[in-house]
Design an enzyme around this catalytic site. Structure first.
Site, PDB file in Angstrom:
ATOM      1  N   LYS A 194      36.053  37.676  43.242  1.00  0.00           N
ATOM      2  CA  LYS A 194      37.243  37.989  42.436  1.00  0.00           C
ATOM      3  C   LYS A 194      37.844  39.315  42.886  1.00  0.00           C
ATOM      4  O   LYS A 194      37.238  40.368  42.741  1.00  0.00           O
ATOM      5  CB  LYS A 194      36.894  38.094  40.949  1.00  0.00           C
ATOM      6  CG  LYS A 194      38.144  38.278  40.084  1.00  0.00           C
ATOM      7  CD  LYS A 194      37.858  38.695  38.666  1.00  0.00           C
ATOM      8  CE  LYS A 194      37.775  40.176  38.478  1.00  0.00           C
ATOM      9  NZ  LYS A 194      39.054  40.903  38.682  1.00  0.00           N
ATOM     10  N   GLY A 246      33.176  49.152  41.629  1.00  0.00           N
ATOM     11  CA  GLY A 246      34.133  49.564  40.609  1.00  0.00           C
ATOM     12  C   GLY A 246      33.619  50.781  39.879  1.00  0.00           C
ATOM     13  O   GLY A 246      32.832  51.561  40.421  1.00  0.00           O
ATOM     14  N   SER A 247      34.026  50.923  38.648  1.00  0.00           N
ATOM     15  CA  SER A 247      33.683  52.131  37.909  1.00  0.00           C
ATOM     16  C   SER A 247      32.244  52.079  37.419  1.00  0.00           C
ATOM     17  O   SER A 247      31.652  51.008  37.253  1.00  0.00           O
ATOM     18  CB  SER A 247      34.615  52.285  36.713  1.00  0.00           C
ATOM     19  OG  SER A 247      34.293  51.308  35.737  1.00  0.00           O
ATOM     20  N   THR A 248      31.684  53.253  37.161  1.00  0.00           N
ATOM     21  CA  THR A 248      30.324  53.322  36.635  1.00  0.00           C
ATOM     22  C   THR A 248      30.239  52.676  35.262  1.00  0.00           C
ATOM     23  O   THR A 248      29.252  52.024  34.936  1.00  0.00           O
ATOM     24  CB  THR A 248      29.846  54.783  36.598  1.00  0.00           C
ATOM     25  OG1 THR A 248      29.717  55.246  37.949  1.00  0.00           O
ATOM     26  CG2 THR A 248      28.502  54.919  35.909  1.00  0.00           C
ATOM     27  N   GLY A 251      30.062  49.035  35.766  1.00  0.00           N
ATOM     28  CA  GLY A 251      28.766  48.776  36.393  1.00  0.00           C
ATOM     29  C   GLY A 251      27.654  48.736  35.362  1.00  0.00           C
ATOM     30  O   GLY A 251      26.763  47.886  35.400  1.00  0.00           O
ATOM     31  N   GLU A 268      28.273  49.289  43.457  1.00  0.00           N
ATOM     32  CA  GLU A 268      28.866  50.454  44.121  1.00  0.00           C
ATOM     33  C   GLU A 268      29.807  51.081  43.108  1.00  0.00           C
ATOM     34  O   GLU A 268      30.860  50.515  42.806  1.00  0.00           O
ATOM     35  CB  GLU A 268      29.670  50.027  45.359  1.00  0.00           C
ATOM     36  CG  GLU A 268      28.865  49.367  46.435  1.00  0.00           C
ATOM     37  CD  GLU A 268      28.045  50.350  47.244  1.00  0.00           C
ATOM     38  OE1 GLU A 268      28.103  51.564  46.957  1.00  0.00           O
ATOM     39  OE2 GLU A 268      27.335  49.905  48.145  1.00  0.00           O
ATOM     40  N   CYS A 302      36.112  56.004  45.857  1.00  0.00           N
ATOM     41  CA  CYS A 302      34.940  56.371  45.059  1.00  0.00           C
ATOM     42  C   CYS A 302      34.160  57.493  45.710  1.00  0.00           C
ATOM     43  O   CYS A 302      33.520  58.287  45.040  1.00  0.00           O
ATOM     44  CB  CYS A 302      34.059  55.152  44.818  1.00  0.00           C
ATOM     45  SG  CYS A 302      33.782  54.179  46.297  1.00  0.00           S
ATOM     46  N   GLU A 399      35.326  61.545  37.187  1.00  0.00           N
ATOM     47  CA  GLU A 399      36.028  60.919  38.303  1.00  0.00           C
ATOM     48  C   GLU A 399      37.477  60.642  37.887  1.00  0.00           C
ATOM     49  O   GLU A 399      37.722  59.912  36.931  1.00  0.00           O
ATOM     50  CB  GLU A 399      35.343  59.612  38.702  1.00  0.00           C
ATOM     51  CG  GLU A 399      35.965  58.994  39.925  1.00  0.00           C
ATOM     52  CD  GLU A 399      35.244  57.720  40.369  1.00  0.00           C
ATOM     53  OE1 GLU A 399      34.901  56.889  39.503  1.00  0.00           O
ATOM     54  OE2 GLU A 399      35.038  57.564  41.585  1.00  0.00           O
TER      55      GLU A 399
END
Lengths: 491, 308, 289
Positions: A194, A246-248, A251, A268, A302, A399
């Site tokens: 996706k 993507g973002s933490t 995640g 990641e 990132c 971030e």
């Protein structure tokens, strides 16, 4: 001794004329379905969403929104392809298919580059010179692994996992697709991927390439949609592995969602990398590295060097040079070959960045932006630096994912290292010094998965990438990137 | 700073404080300049500017008065078919040809540059070098292109090199001094940067890459390092120093890359013949061909452009 | 000459934190009984505070242990094996006390000694097996090496008193991690004795910390602590597995589940078990002059 009148002037005078990349050679359909079982199909609920050009807010195409049922179709197609064809195929043949993808991408590189810049807002110079060639190189690299896996895992036999569900972000749409798909296919898995909802087009063009390469139907399936579609992939019981970039925060949600299942996963996630500049560094190249570290891809990276730690004795010089360099950065039309900084990917992201600019100022940071003119329509952010900020400030800790650099000073090596590591993230880091021993001491001390010494933001298919701590689990790229897609057993 | 103050401040700097240079980083920066796409009016403007920055050069053992006169004709009449062209900045010749050029260029606003100081090797006594310089200036040279003593520099005798430049600068009187580092013999970009700093502190009005007699001659890499040295020197002293890459720049495309590099490193103030020169012999014709192509839309043949 | 009916001295089983043997700060204990339902020992019922203290000790020791040379780490592991070898009879007796036959017990201890030697040998080799020099296309030297993940919490398998614990601790620490391990709840005694072996083996304080206590009570603590980088555990029980991973997500902890491994067999030892608690670090540097 620097005085204000000794400043350089970059405005006015000779200016570059527009040099737009032509788009007459690209073909985009008005509407894209889902790529399932080797063909484009309509979503079962007939729902579509627009993907727009963030540089002018104009619609580029309509894209299908995959529902749970659509994801189920895709997973079933992937499963059938896995059991029926892909896992049984001789590894050499598998490799040859992947090579084909690489070759066709190279042939159509310019088209991919133009679409990437249209859909995502990144400068054509980057999509042309970095994203697309690297994506093709990634397929080329992993193609060669397909029949050599016995050499990648000494003493073990590597077996594929089955169906890999892959969810990728909007900052490097095609490149991330390549990072995900290439190793999965090489190791014998099939894929449901996706792309991000704001940047689906190059993944859909990649679907065309995959079809042109003659891959068996269902080996790669591409479903478009937003978070709900992603969740459907993560939660589908027929998926054996989740690969997410993507973002933490997301995640974390995924790691929780996978709790209690047998699914393998790699993540990641975010970062807040420190770029550490010592007084004995090659200062002019360091300034260039700082610029490349934070302004590459509008800072939507990132592993961006979003924190600058500069030794006090050269801090004024470095900041002054950085400010001058920022004046030469051209912000504007992503398709212009001279653009250095393109459009912010979405209005949502722009709002987020702007909120951080506000926070930074409210925290007492001194904000400086380049004086460049911005286009009227579209989403833009000037290159920005904050000085006078500290570890306790949010713009230092969080971030931002935009062209915003937080600058701090340090006095000693130990202070620099401590500050660099004083973060829950651990994706990347940079160090600039002319002294070899100091490089190794710093690169060993940094708790981060990728460390650039006297360079920054370099990528290569052979080079493993991934984070420590909250920046993720697992590696992508290189020999180590194969791990994510195999289960090991005794020979 | 006043001229007197600058003169007074002429001290051999501590070269160990000169920042290091990373070659790969320099290559990457140069590659970025080369991706700039210069089109349309920006290109025409650049091409004209390049013409005006050329030091049209002949530095051959076989040079004769006849050859120099023809070169001066070229300098005056670059391409009369194209109205409104600027003239080149200077012609550059050996000292014994300065008087010939002086006569040929009489009444024209084209400067005369002369190499001196036992060009190109510089392998002679200081006395001879100073005499060489005075001879050229006396014959009418507006600008002196001296070479540094590379052997002494490489041997670490920075004081020797520094004092020599100071002395030549004195000998120049009102003539501008361009100091040739001969970067192709210095070996590393770190040394290029140090030599640049040394030359500027010794009083150079311009720093120049090469004699054209050693390969590699000018490269964008060494030029960038020198431009950055100029920028830092300006920041510290307020004195502008000019830059002259010489040798090996023969195409418009490459010259435009240099211009982009200049533009993005030192900014507008340096974008004039007063502060930037190309030392070249064949560049002018390629620029003229490009200009004609821009105005006619047709790709050109060298047969239509005078070779002098 | 000892009297034939001499009163034996019973051992107090304590926990092991930062190179010391405190009782649990909670003061709680649980009685361990043999098959005859007689109390063999009162075992510390470790608390979340004990765990917290252990993590502090492990974190403090981690950087220094990771910096120790591979050769030294190998020698220290070998030293553990030597110390254990010298106490084989004690461990055999203790395992028997907890219900193993003598034959089973002796085999388990012997394998544990050999396993420590196996990993001692890996100390200066796994890096060579798993590192790489990466031929990037640009003018850079690029290499990837392994570095320890950091602090690892370990839930030792419940079904063995010694070999499971040793098989978890050895690969974690040989790679420069420090750890906090929870002993088998049903067979906890050998873990405490093993701590005494560690203590006599030049293992720096804090590198290995061992708690005894209830798995249901402590597993979630082991999974959720924000200063723990990885949790290695048998992954048994679907409900607990869900809980462990959910809690681990809070700081993106690495979750290493090792179900169904026969620790008495060769599958119980592998450099890949070392790799489980390693991070790959890639370094770039330009090649120029």
């Amino acid at each position: 001794m620097a005085t204000p009148e000794n400043k350089l002037a970059f405005d006015g005078g000779w200016a570059y004329d527009p040099a737009p990349e032509s788009t007459d050679h690209i073909s985009l359909k008005k509407r894209y379905g889902l790529f399932i079982g080797g063909e484009f199909v309509a979503p079962e609920n007939s729902r579509y969403f627009d993907t727009i050009n963030p540089a002018n807010e104009q619609k580029l195409a309509r894209v299908a929104e995959a529902s749970e049922a659509d994801v189920d179709r895709a997973v079933k197609a992937a499963r059938a392809a896995y059991s029926g064809v892909w896992s049984r195929m001789p590894a050499k043949e598998r490799g040859k298919y992947i090579y084909r993808i690489a070759r066709i991408m190279q042939e159509r590189a310019r088209e991919f580059a133009a679409i990437e810049s249209l859909d995502g807002g990144k400068p054509i110079r980057e999509s042309r010179d970095i994203d697309v060639p690297l994506a093709a190189a990634h397929f080329f690299y992993y193609a060669g692994w397909a029949d050599k896996l016995d050499y990648a895992f000494p003493g073990q036999r590597a077996k594929p996992l089955g169906v890999a569900g892959q969810i990728i972000p909007w900052n490097f749409p095609l490149l991330m697709a390549a990072w995900k798909i290439a190793p999965a296919l090489a190791t014998g898995n099939t894929v449901v991927l996706k792309p991000a909802e704001t940047t689906p087009l190059t993944a859909l063009k990649l679907a065309e390439v995959i079809a042109d390469a003659g891959l068996p139907p269902g080996v790669v399936n591409i479903v478009t949609g937003a978070g709900k579609t992603g969740a459907a992939i993560v939660n589908h019981p027929g998926v054996d592995k989740i690969a997410f970039t993507g973002s933490t925060n997301v995640g974390r949600i995924i790691q929780r969602a996978l709790a209690g299942t047998r699914k393998k996963y790699t993540l990641e996630l975010g970062g807040k990398a420190a770029n550490v500049v010592f007084a004995d560094a090659a200062i002019d190249q360091a300034v260039e590295g700082i610029v490349n570290g934070i302004f590459f891809n509008q800072g939507h990276v990132c592993c961006a060097g979003s924190r600058l730690l500069v030794q006090e004795s050269v801090a004024d010089e470095v900041v002054a040079k950085l400010k001058e360099r920022m004046e030469t950065l051209i912000v504007g039309d992503p398709l212009d070959k001279n653009t250095d900084i393109g459009a912010i990917n979405s209005s949502m992201q722009l709002e987020k960045i702007q909120s951080y600019l506000k926070i930074g100022k409210e925290e007492g940071g001194e904000m400086h932006q380049s004086a460049c003119r911005l286009p009227k329509k579209g989403y833009w952010c000037r290159p920005t630096i904050f000085t006078g900020v500290a570890q306790s400030n949010r713009v230092v800790q969080e971030e931002i994912f935009g062209p915003v650099l937080a600058i701090q000073t340090f006095r000693s090596f130990d202070e620099a290292l401590a500050k660099a590591n004083n973060t829950p993230y651990g994706l990347s880091g940079g160090v600039w010094t002319d002294k070899g021993a100091k490089i190794f001491k710093m690169t060993q001390g940094l708790r981060a998965g990728v460390v650039w010494a006297n360079t920054f933001n370099k990528f290569d298919p052979t080079s493993p990438f991934g984070g420590y701590k909250e920046s993720g689990v697992g590696r992508e790229g290189g020999l180590h990137g194969l791990d994510a897609y195999v289960k090991l057993g005794a020979r | 700073m006043s001229v007197a103050a600058v003169k007074k401040a002429r001290r051999l700097p501590d070269l160990s404080c000169v920042p290091a240079v990373d070659e790969v980083g320099v290559n990457e920066r140069v590659a970025r300049f080369q991706t700039r796409s210069i089109k349309k009016s920006a290109k025409v403007e650049a091409l004209k500017l390049i013409l005006s920055m050329i030091d049209l050069t002949t530095l051959e053992g076989q040079d004769t008065a006849g050859k120099v006169r023809q070169l001066c004709q070229k300098a005056i009449h670059l391409h009369d078919a194209y109205p409104g062209l600027p003239h080149v900045a200077a012609v550059c010749v050996y000292p014994n040809m300065v008087s010939v050029a002086k006569e040929a260029l009489a009444g024209h606003d084209i400067r005369i540059a002369s190499v001196a100081t036992a060009f190109p090797s510089g392998m002679s006594s200081r006395k001879v070098k100073l005499e060489d310089t005075r001879t050229a200036v006396a014959a009418g040279a507006d600008e002196i292109d001296m070479v540094i003593s590379r052997g002494e520099f490489l041997a670490g005798n920075y004081r020797y090199v520094f004092d020599e430049i100071v002395a030549v600068k004195e000998a120049c009187g009102d003539a501008h001094l361009k100091v040739i580092l001969e970067t192709g013999e210095l070996g590393t970009l770190d040394r290029v940067r140090r030599a640049s700093v040394l030359a500027m502190h010794a009083g150079a009005d311009f720093i120049k890459t090469s004699t054209g007699k050693v390969q590699p001659a000018a490269t964008m890499q060494v030029t960038l390092v020198m431009l950055q040295a100029i920028r830092d020197y300006y920041r510290d002293t307020g004195r502008m120093v000019g830059m002259k890459p010489a040798g090996g720049i023969s195409t418009s495309k490459l010259a435009i890359h240099y211009l982009v590099m200049l533009h993005e490193t030192l900014g507008n103030a340096w974008m004039t013949p007063e502060w930037f020169r190309f030392g070249a012999s064949s560049l002018a014709n390629d620029v003229l061909m490009q200009l004609m192509k821009q105005s006619t839309g047709l790709y050109q043949s060298a047969d239509y452009f005078s070779k002098d | 000459m000892a009297a034939a009916n001499r009163l034996s001295v019973a051992k107090t089983y304590k926990i092991y934190i930062d190179g010391k043997f405190p009782r649990t700060e909670s003061g709680r204990y649980f009685p361990l009984k043999n098959k005859q339902d007689a109390v063999i020992a009162n075992v510390c019922r470790g608390s979340r505070k004990d765990f917290r203290n252990a993590v502090v000790a492990a974190r403090k020791a981690q950087a220094g242990w990771a910096r120790a040379s591979a050769y030294l780490r190998g020698q220290i592991l070998y030293r553990i094996a030597e110390m254990l070898e010298g106490r084989i009879e004690q461990f055999v007796a203790e395992l028997q006390l907890q219900g193993r036959t003598e034959r089973q017990a002796r085999k388990e201890v012997e394998i544990a000694v050999d396993r420590l030697i196996y990993y001692a040998g890996w100390a200066d080799k796994y890096q060579q097996v798993f590192s790489s020099v990466n031929p990037v296309s640009s003018a850079h030297f690029n290499f990837s090496v392994l570095e320890p993940t950091g602090v690892v919490s370990i839930i030792a398998p419940d079904d063995s008193g010694l070999i499971g614990l040793v098989s978890y601790i050895a690969p974690a620490i040989v790679g420069g991690n420090t750890c906090v391990a929870l002993a088998s709840e049903s067979l906890p005694l050998s873990a405490v004795s093993f701590a005494e072996v560690l203590h006599a083996s030049d293992v720096p304080a804090g590198v290995v910390n061992i708690l005894t206590g209830f798995r249901d009570e402590l597993t979630e603590q082991f999974a959720s602590h924000m200063d723990v980088n990885a949790i290695a555990w048998p992954g048994d029980g679907r409900k607990m597995a869900r809980s462990v991973q959910t809690l681990a997500a809070e700081n993106i902890k690495r979750v290493i589940a090792r179900p169904k491994i026969d620790w008495m067999s060769d599958e119980g030892e592998s450099p890949y078990l070392i790799r489980d608690t390693q991070e790959v670090k890639t370094t770039w540097h330009p090649i120029g002059s």
